[in-house]
Motif scaffolding. Structure first.
Motif, mmCIF file in Angstrom:
data_model
loop_
_atom_site.group_PDB
_atom_site.id
_atom_site.type_symbol
_atom_site.label_atom_id
_atom_site.label_comp_id
_atom_site.label_asym_id
_atom_site.label_seq_id
_atom_site.Cartn_x
_atom_site.Cartn_y
_atom_site.Cartn_z
ATOM 1 N N LEU A 136 0.903 -1.141 0.059
ATOM 2 C CA LEU A 136 -0.121 -0.154 0.045
ATOM 3 C C LEU A 136 0.857 1.082 0.111
ATOM 4 O O LEU A 136 0.444 2.188 -0.675
ATOM 5 C CB LEU A 136 -0.823 0.052 1.167
ATOM 6 N N PHE A 181 -8.025 2.006 -4.630
ATOM 7 C CA PHE A 181 -7.735 2.104 -3.159
ATOM 8 C C PHE A 181 -9.181 2.108 -2.337
ATOM 9 O O PHE A 181 -9.038 1.338 -1.477
ATOM 10 C CB PHE A 181 -7.059 3.571 -2.880
ATOM 11 N N LEU A 185 -10.380 -1.503 0.554
ATOM 12 C CA LEU A 185 -11.074 -1.109 1.919
ATOM 13 C C LEU A 185 -12.132 -1.845 2.065
ATOM 14 O O LEU A 185 -12.629 -1.827 3.226
ATOM 15 C CB LEU A 185 -11.229 0.429 2.073
ATOM 16 N N CYS A 193 -6.369 -0.452 7.029
ATOM 17 C CA CYS A 193 -5.945 -1.001 5.631
ATOM 18 C C CYS A 193 -5.645 -2.493 5.482
ATOM 19 O O CYS A 193 -5.850 -2.981 4.610
ATOM 20 C CB CYS A 193 -4.763 -0.292 5.041
ATOM 21 N N ASP A 203 -2.296 3.023 7.324
ATOM 22 C CA ASP A 203 -3.308 3.874 7.518
ATOM 23 C C ASP A 203 -2.949 5.313 7.677
ATOM 24 O O ASP A 203 -3.819 6.198 7.135
ATOM 25 C CB ASP A 203 -4.054 3.401 8.768
ATOM 26 N N TYR A 206 -2.475 6.650 3.905
ATOM 27 C CA TYR A 206 -3.756 6.894 3.466
ATOM 28 C C TYR A 206 -4.481 8.116 4.045
ATOM 29 O O TYR A 206 -4.859 8.990 2.916
ATOM 30 C CB TYR A 206 -4.635 5.488 3.773
ATOM 31 N N HIS A 235 -12.705 5.441 6.085
ATOM 32 C CA HIS A 235 -11.429 5.284 6.675
ATOM 33 C C HIS A 235 -10.854 6.478 7.247
ATOM 34 O O HIS A 235 -10.399 6.590 8.321
ATOM 35 C CB HIS A 235 -10.584 4.539 5.531
#
Length: 270
Positions: A136, A181, A185, A193, A203, A206, A235
């Motif tokens: 990620l 993305f 999730l 994540c 996380d 992101y 998120h």
């Protein structure tokens, strides 16, 4: 000397061999997990007085309660006083007990190994979970590769239009990345994540980088940029409502000491 079936001979050489096998096995485990990192005596983070690429690093240091100096370099001083002192001529740079660590993701992984939140490291010790977190972190490069050329466009109107086209639905290249993305999730259970990692540096990246995109800092991208991506927004709210993070952004003296714009989006409900 009598031997019993199923037992190794009690000879010195055999004992040594067994001990060596045990040591090798222990070495394999230590090679995978690694010894516990030493907490440094001094940490200095150098970046500009904006969120940018340093924000997930700041959050990791804060969550881990690691004392550090947050050196926010004024843009007017960068070329003359600081650029030549940075190993790659850029920031962020983390100075750990006098030694420099460069590159955002390298710094973030290092801090994630030091920082614990609710008893777990922000960079997982499990090799598979760590690889998923790394995946990620690296995926964001694909988004920046699309956005970076727009900074070379001289005409402001053309620059804004190029960025809008990148994120335009349904066919914009950057919009396609955001859709990926968003799908990643789905079904992660606890909302982080990587389910097996819990709250991790992925996380924080992101949350930080996607918030910067919609903060108004990038001309042409508006605060409603991520509205078509409900999982990303959920998120964002989950991370923003972590008590330590919520308190951090409510305290502007800590999170935004230079009182620059663009920090509102990091707060819950924004």
């Amino acid at each position: 000397r009598r031997e019993t079936r199923g037992q190794l001979p009690a000879e010195p050489a055999a004992r040594a061999a067994v001990a060596a096998m045990g040591a090798a096995a222990a070495g394999c485990v230590e090679g995978l997990l690694g010894p516990a990192p030493r907490v440094p005596k001094s940490i200095v983070l150098k970046y500009f007085p904006i969120a940018g690429r340093a924000e997930p690093i700041r959050l990791a240091l804060m969550l881990g309660k690691l004392p550090y100096e947050d050196h926010r370099i004024p843009g007017t001083e960068w070329e003359e006083k600081h650029k030549a002192l940075m190993p790659y001529g850029q920031v962020p740079v983390l100075i750990v007990d006098g030694k420099c660590i460069c590159q955002t993701k390298a710094i973030l992984r290092y801090v994630g190994k030091l920082a614990k939140y609710n008893g777990a490291c922000l960079y997982p010790k499990d090799a598979l979970a760590a690889a998923q977190v790394d995946e990620l972190l690296d995926a964001f490069d694909d988004l920046w590769i699309l956005l970076a050329p727009t900074y070379n466009i001289k005409d402001e109107a053309q620059k804004v239009e190029a960025r809008r086209q990148l994120f335009a639905l349904p066919d914009g290249p950057a919009a396609a990345k955001l859709a990926i993305f968003d799908r990643m999730l789905v079904g992660v259970g606890d909302g982080f994540c990587v389910k097996e990692a819990g709250l991790s540096v992925a996380d924080l990246m992101y949350f930080s980088f996607l918030s910067v995109l919609r903060s108004g800092f990038v001309d042409g991208l508006s605060p409603d940029l991520l509205q078509p991506y409900p999982n990303i927004m959920r998120h964002k709210e989950k991370i923003a409502n972590i008590p330590a993070i919520r308190d951090y952004y409510q305290d502007g003296g800590r999170s935004n000491p230079n009182a620059v714009p663009y920090y509102e989006v990091f707060q819950p409900g924004r």
